[in-house]
Motif scaffolding. Structure first.
Motif, PDB file in Angstrom:
ATOM      1  N   SER A 111       0.822  -1.213   0.000  1.00  0.00           N
ATOM      2  CA  SER A 111       0.000   0.000   0.000  1.00  0.00           C
ATOM      3  C   SER A 111       0.854   1.260   0.000  1.00  0.00           C
ATOM      4  CB  SER A 111      -0.912   0.019   1.231  1.00  0.00           C
ATOM      5  OG  SER A 111      -0.139   0.194   2.414  1.00  0.00           O
ATOM      6  N   ALA A 112       2.178   1.101   0.201  1.00  0.00           N
ATOM      7  CA  ALA A 112       3.095   2.254   0.269  1.00  0.00           C
ATOM      8  C   ALA A 112       2.646   3.251   1.334  1.00  0.00           C
ATOM      9  CB  ALA A 112       3.222   2.931  -1.088  1.00  0.00           C
ATOM     10  N   GLU A 113       2.019   2.726   2.401  1.00  0.00           N
ATOM     11  CA  GLU A 113       1.563   3.547   3.535  1.00  0.00           C
ATOM     12  C   GLU A 113       0.483   4.552   3.144  1.00  0.00           C
ATOM     13  OE1 GLU A 113       4.740   4.877   6.237  1.00  0.00           O
ATOM     14  OE2 GLU A 113       6.143   3.891   4.890  1.00  0.00           O
ATOM     15  N   GLU A 114      -0.214   4.299   2.029  1.00  0.00           N
ATOM     16  CA  GLU A 114      -1.266   5.204   1.569  1.00  0.00           C
ATOM     17  C   GLU A 114      -2.628   4.531   1.720  1.00  0.00           C
ATOM     18  OE1 GLU A 114      -0.408   6.234  -2.444  1.00  0.00           O
ATOM     19  OE2 GLU A 114       1.567   7.096  -1.981  1.00  0.00           O
ATOM     20  N   PRO A 115      -3.538   5.098   2.519  1.00  0.00           N
ATOM     21  CA  PRO A 115      -4.859   4.489   2.711  1.00  0.00           C
ATOM     22  C   PRO A 115      -5.615   4.248   1.407  1.00  0.00           C
ATOM     23  CG  PRO A 115      -4.504   6.215   4.329  1.00  0.00           C
ATOM     24  CD  PRO A 115      -3.362   6.300   3.360  1.00  0.00           C
ATOM     25  N   GLU A 116      -5.522   5.197   0.464  1.00  0.00           N
ATOM     26  CA  GLU A 116      -6.245   5.030  -0.807  1.00  0.00           C
ATOM     27  C   GLU A 116      -5.694   3.845  -1.598  1.00  0.00           C
ATOM     28  OE1 GLU A 116      -4.738   7.809   0.187  1.00  0.00           O
ATOM     29  OE2 GLU A 116      -6.451   9.050   0.782  1.00  0.00           O
ATOM     30  N   ARG A 117      -4.393   3.694  -1.577  1.00  0.00           N
ATOM     31  CA  ARG A 117      -3.781   2.584  -2.300  1.00  0.00           C
ATOM     32  C   ARG A 117      -4.093   1.249  -1.614  1.00  0.00           C
ATOM     33  NH1 ARG A 117       2.437   2.626  -4.554  1.00  0.00           N
ATOM     34  NH2 ARG A 117       2.538   0.461  -5.269  1.00  0.00           N
ATOM     35  N   GLU A 118      -4.143   1.274  -0.297  1.00  0.00           N
ATOM     36  CA  GLU A 118      -4.538   0.063   0.440  1.00  0.00           C
ATOM     37  C   GLU A 118      -5.925  -0.396   0.000  1.00  0.00           C
ATOM     38  OE1 GLU A 118      -7.025  -0.556   4.185  1.00  0.00           O
ATOM     39  OE2 GLU A 118      -5.154   0.358   4.853  1.00  0.00           O
ATOM     40  N   GLN A 119      -6.879   0.542  -0.038  1.00  0.00           N
ATOM     41  CA  GLN A 119      -8.242   0.203  -0.431  1.00  0.00           C
ATOM     42  C   GLN A 119      -8.275  -0.315  -1.867  1.00  0.00           C
ATOM     43  OE1 GLN A 119     -11.194   3.204   0.343  1.00  0.00           O
ATOM     44  NE2 GLN A 119     -12.641   2.383  -1.143  1.00  0.00           N
ATOM     45  N   GLY A 132      -9.526 -15.182   0.932  1.00  0.00           N
ATOM     46  CA  GLY A 132      -9.356 -14.422   2.162  1.00  0.00           C
ATOM     47  C   GLY A 132      -8.300 -13.346   2.009  1.00  0.00           C
ATOM     48  N   LEU A 133      -8.312 -12.407   2.947  1.00  0.00           N
ATOM     49  CA  LEU A 133      -7.369 -11.293   2.944  1.00  0.00           C
ATOM     50  C   LEU A 133      -6.676 -11.185   4.292  1.00  0.00           C
ATOM     51  CD1 LEU A 133      -9.244  -8.226   1.365  1.00  0.00           C
ATOM     52  CD2 LEU A 133      -7.250  -9.400   0.410  1.00  0.00           C
ATOM     53  N   ILE A 134      -5.377 -10.915   4.253  1.00  0.00           N
ATOM     54  CA  ILE A 134      -4.633 -10.498   5.439  1.00  0.00           C
ATOM     55  C   ILE A 134      -4.150  -9.088   5.151  1.00  0.00           C
ATOM     56  CG2 ILE A 134      -2.584 -10.893   6.850  1.00  0.00           C
ATOM     57  CD1 ILE A 134      -2.918 -13.878   6.315  1.00  0.00           C
ATOM     58  N   VAL A 135      -4.497  -8.156   6.023  1.00  0.00           N
ATOM     59  CA  VAL A 135      -4.249  -6.737   5.754  1.00  0.00           C
ATOM     60  C   VAL A 135      -3.424  -6.117   6.873  1.00  0.00           C
ATOM     61  CG1 VAL A 135      -5.303  -4.481   5.316  1.00  0.00           C
ATOM     62  CG2 VAL A 135      -6.456  -6.570   4.534  1.00  0.00           C
ATOM     63  N   ILE A 136      -2.336  -5.473   6.498  1.00  0.00           N
ATOM     64  CA  ILE A 136      -1.611  -4.589   7.418  1.00  0.00           C
ATOM     65  C   ILE A 136      -2.051  -3.186   7.039  1.00  0.00           C
ATOM     66  CG2 ILE A 136       0.640  -3.767   8.179  1.00  0.00           C
ATOM     67  CD1 ILE A 136       1.700  -6.571   7.295  1.00  0.00           C
ATOM     68  N   PRO A 137      -2.920  -2.597   7.821  1.00  0.00           N
ATOM     69  CA  PRO A 137      -3.619  -1.388   7.357  1.00  0.00           C
ATOM     70  C   PRO A 137      -2.750  -0.136   7.338  1.00  0.00           C
ATOM     71  CG  PRO A 137      -4.311  -1.956   9.583  1.00  0.00           C
ATOM     72  CD  PRO A 137      -3.419  -3.058   9.117  1.00  0.00           C
ATOM     73  N   ALA A 138      -2.963   0.669   6.298  1.00  0.00           N
ATOM     74  CA  ALA A 138      -2.381   2.001   6.230  1.00  0.00           C
ATOM     75  C   ALA A 138      -3.413   3.046   6.642  1.00  0.00           C
ATOM     76  CB  ALA A 138      -1.885   2.288   4.815  1.00  0.00           C
ATOM     77  N   PRO A 161      -5.116  -2.974  14.217  1.00  0.00           N
ATOM     78  CA  PRO A 161      -6.503  -3.432  14.063  1.00  0.00           C
ATOM     79  C   PRO A 161      -7.217  -2.699  12.935  1.00  0.00           C
ATOM     80  CG  PRO A 161      -6.339  -1.919  15.905  1.00  0.00           C
ATOM     81  CD  PRO A 161      -4.927  -2.124  15.400  1.00  0.00           C
ATOM     82  N   ALA A 162      -8.333  -3.262  12.527  1.00  0.00           N
ATOM     83  CA  ALA A 162      -9.169  -2.608  11.523  1.00  0.00           C
ATOM     84  C   ALA A 162      -9.780  -1.338  12.111  1.00  0.00           C
ATOM     85  CB  ALA A 162     -10.266  -3.555  11.063  1.00  0.00           C
ATOM     86  N   GLY A 163     -10.088  -0.409  11.237  1.00  0.00           N
ATOM     87  CA  GLY A 163     -10.715   0.828  11.665  1.00  0.00           C
ATOM     88  C   GLY A 163     -12.191   0.848  11.319  1.00  0.00           C
ATOM     89  N   PRO A 200       0.880   9.807  14.758  1.00  0.00           N
ATOM     90  CA  PRO A 200      -0.014   9.392  15.835  1.00  0.00           C
ATOM     91  C   PRO A 200      -1.303   8.735  15.367  1.00  0.00           C
ATOM     92  CG  PRO A 200      -0.010  11.797  15.600  1.00  0.00           C
ATOM     93  CD  PRO A 200       1.091  11.269  14.739  1.00  0.00           C
ATOM     94  N   ARG A 201      -1.699   8.937  14.085  1.00  0.00           N
ATOM     95  CA  ARG A 201      -2.927   8.297  13.604  1.00  0.00           C
ATOM     96  C   ARG A 201      -2.727   6.795  13.418  1.00  0.00           C
ATOM     97  NH1 ARG A 201      -2.721   6.694   8.476  1.00  0.00           N
ATOM     98  NH2 ARG A 201      -1.254   7.664   7.013  1.00  0.00           N
ATOM     99  N   ILE A 202      -1.472   6.360  13.334  1.00  0.00           N
ATOM    100  CA  ILE A 202      -1.181   4.934  13.176  1.00  0.00           C
ATOM    101  C   ILE A 202      -1.258   4.264  14.534  1.00  0.00           C
ATOM    102  CG2 ILE A 202       0.601   3.260  12.528  1.00  0.00           C
ATOM    103  CD1 ILE A 202       1.552   5.278  10.432  1.00  0.00           C
ATOM    104  N   HIS A 203      -1.976   3.154  14.599  1.00  0.00           N
ATOM    105  CA  HIS A 203      -2.238   2.480  15.871  1.00  0.00           C
ATOM    106  C   HIS A 203      -0.955   2.162  16.625  1.00  0.00           C
ATOM    107  CE1 HIS A 203      -4.095  -0.327  18.728  1.00  0.00           C
ATOM    108  NE2 HIS A 203      -3.096  -1.146  18.451  1.00  0.00           N
ATOM    109  N   THR A 204       0.017   1.582  15.950  1.00  0.00           N
ATOM    110  CA  THR A 204       1.251   1.198  16.636  1.00  0.00           C
ATOM    111  C   THR A 204       1.983   2.429  17.167  1.00  0.00           C
ATOM    112  OG1 THR A 204       2.284   1.110  14.451  1.00  0.00           O
ATOM    113  CG2 THR A 204       1.633  -0.978  15.435  1.00  0.00           C
ATOM    114  N   GLY A 205       1.989   3.511  16.385  1.00  0.00           N
ATOM    115  CA  GLY A 205       2.633   4.731  16.844  1.00  0.00           C
ATOM    116  C   GLY A 205       1.972   5.287  18.083  1.00  0.00           C
ATOM    117  N   ALA A 206       0.642   5.301  18.093  1.00  0.00           N
ATOM    118  CA  ALA A 206      -0.092   5.819  19.247  1.00  0.00           C
ATOM    119  C   ALA A 206       0.104   4.943  20.478  1.00  0.00           C
ATOM    120  CB  ALA A 206      -1.577   5.923  18.906  1.00  0.00           C
ATOM    121  N   GLU A 207       0.105   3.623  20.296  1.00  0.00           N
ATOM    122  CA  GLU A 207       0.265   2.709  21.427  1.00  0.00           C
ATOM    123  C   GLU A 207       1.668   2.793  22.031  1.00  0.00           C
ATOM    124  OE1 GLU A 207      -2.093   0.103  22.943  1.00  0.00           O
ATOM    125  OE2 GLU A 207      -2.910   2.048  22.379  1.00  0.00           O
TER     126      GLU A 207
END
Length: 344
Positions: A111-119, A132-138, A161-163, A200-207
């Motif tokens: 996804s190159a860390e881009e939400p639009e590209r991920e979708q 099935g899909l395994i997703v590392i979300p951007a 996690p999923a948003g 900070p919008r990234i879950h791992t960064g915030a945690e």
């Protein structure tokens, strides 16, 4: 010249069909089907002619059409954040090993860390009928996947996690790992500790930021605004943030790096600093053991394997509400996190 003419007539993408094989072998389509699928009722001579035609034409059985008739394509999709990030190598390999054990093919993309590209990538994989899909979300909004999940596409999220939807997730303990890493620096005498993290919008960064703050609070230590820097992992941004923390009126004596890319840049920046600065990084990095870099290590292969196993359990009919699995992290003390603060 004849060979050149035949090559010129070739059209890429026009694969030979069973009709082509039947015509070349001089048999019926059903006879070719029997030979291709190993069914009885074909004489040895006819079978030989069919195999000769298959060899001459380069025919390959269309397995996707065969499995589609059974309602499954025997493929799964993996949406990574960044293929260049070494963290995703063992994760992807573990997913592939589980898929192979289940007779499935893995298709992955970044996804190159881009939400639009991920979708775009996730929906493209669904359009190709992955099971099935395994997703590392951007991104942080995955409602676009709700129709696909309702249609039967098993989906597991990894690392984050999923948003805005409920879905299975397999995560590392980012909060607990960061808390342990910062507590380790505090235990070695540090009171002014900087945190350089992801957006900070990234879950791992915030945690991980939350874990840093919790460790400082546990020790009764303040967190000054200039000791925290969040943003992209671009080396220029990270290096500038580290230098600012080291040259502030109350400079930090230790750093906690929020992920592997931040750690690499921090190591390079600290190499030019005149005095030693303690460092703990989240994620292991290549040569960290030789360089003596203390890290909070997460098991990327275990994340991938656990997510893939969960995915295939869902595909095999496992019901129940979506689950969140959190895998522990490990503190690897190698020297950089054990440097004492200046005595001045």
């Amino acid at each position: 010249m004849a060979d050149i003419a035949r090559r010129t007539d070739h059209r890429y993408g026009n694969r030979p069909t069973m009709k082509d094989v039947a015509a070349r072998a001089g048999v019926g389509l059903k006879t070719v089907s029997r030979v291709v699928n190993g069914e009885p009722g074909v004489t040895p001579d006819t079978e030989r002619r069919v195999h000769e035609a298959i060899e001459a034409l380069g025919f390959r059985r269309n397995d996707s059409a065969r499995v589609l008739r059974k309602g499954r394509t025997a493929t799964i999709g993996l949406v990574l954040e960044d293929l260049a990030d070494p963290f995703y190598g063992p994760l992807s390999r573990a997913v592939e090993e589980v898929a192979r054990a289940h007779g499935a093919l893995l298709i992955n993309g970044s996804s190159a860390e881009e939400p639009e590209r991920e979708q775009e990538l996730a929906l493209a994989l669904c359009a190709r009928r992955v099971d099935g899909l395994i997703v590392i979300p951007a991104g942080d909004d995955h409602r676009y996947l709700e129709p696909e999940i309702r249609a039967g596409v098993a989906t597991v999220f990894v690392d984050r996690p999923a948003g805005r939807i409920d879905a299975d997730a397999v995560l590392s303990d980012s909060f607990g790992g960061a808390r342990e890493g910062v507590a380790h620096l505090i235990a070695h005498g540090h009171r002014r500790i900087g945190f350089v993290g992801d957006r900070p919008r990234i879950h791992t960064g915030a945690e991980r930021l939350r874990g840093y703050r919790a460790a400082m609070e546990d020790a009764g230590l303040p967190v000054r605004e200039e000791w925290v820097s969040l943003g992209s992992t671009n080396p220029e941004r990270v290096s500038a943030a580290v230098r600012e923390m080291l040259t502030a009126p109350e400079p930090v004596t230790a750093l906690f790096a929020g992920n592997n890319r931040v750690t690499v840049t921090a190591v390079r920046t600290l190499a030019a600093h005149p005095s030693p600065v303690a460092l703990v990084g989240f994620d292991d990095i290549e040569l960290a053991d030789l360089l003596g870099i203390t890290v909070i290590a997460q098991d990327a292969a275990a994340l991938g394997r656990t997510a893939a196993e969960r995915l295939f359990r869902r595909l095999d009919g496992a019901g129940g509400a979506p689950e969140r699995v959190v895998l522990g992290t490990t503190l690897l003390a190698r020297g950089s996190g054990e440097i004492a603060p200046p005595t001045a």
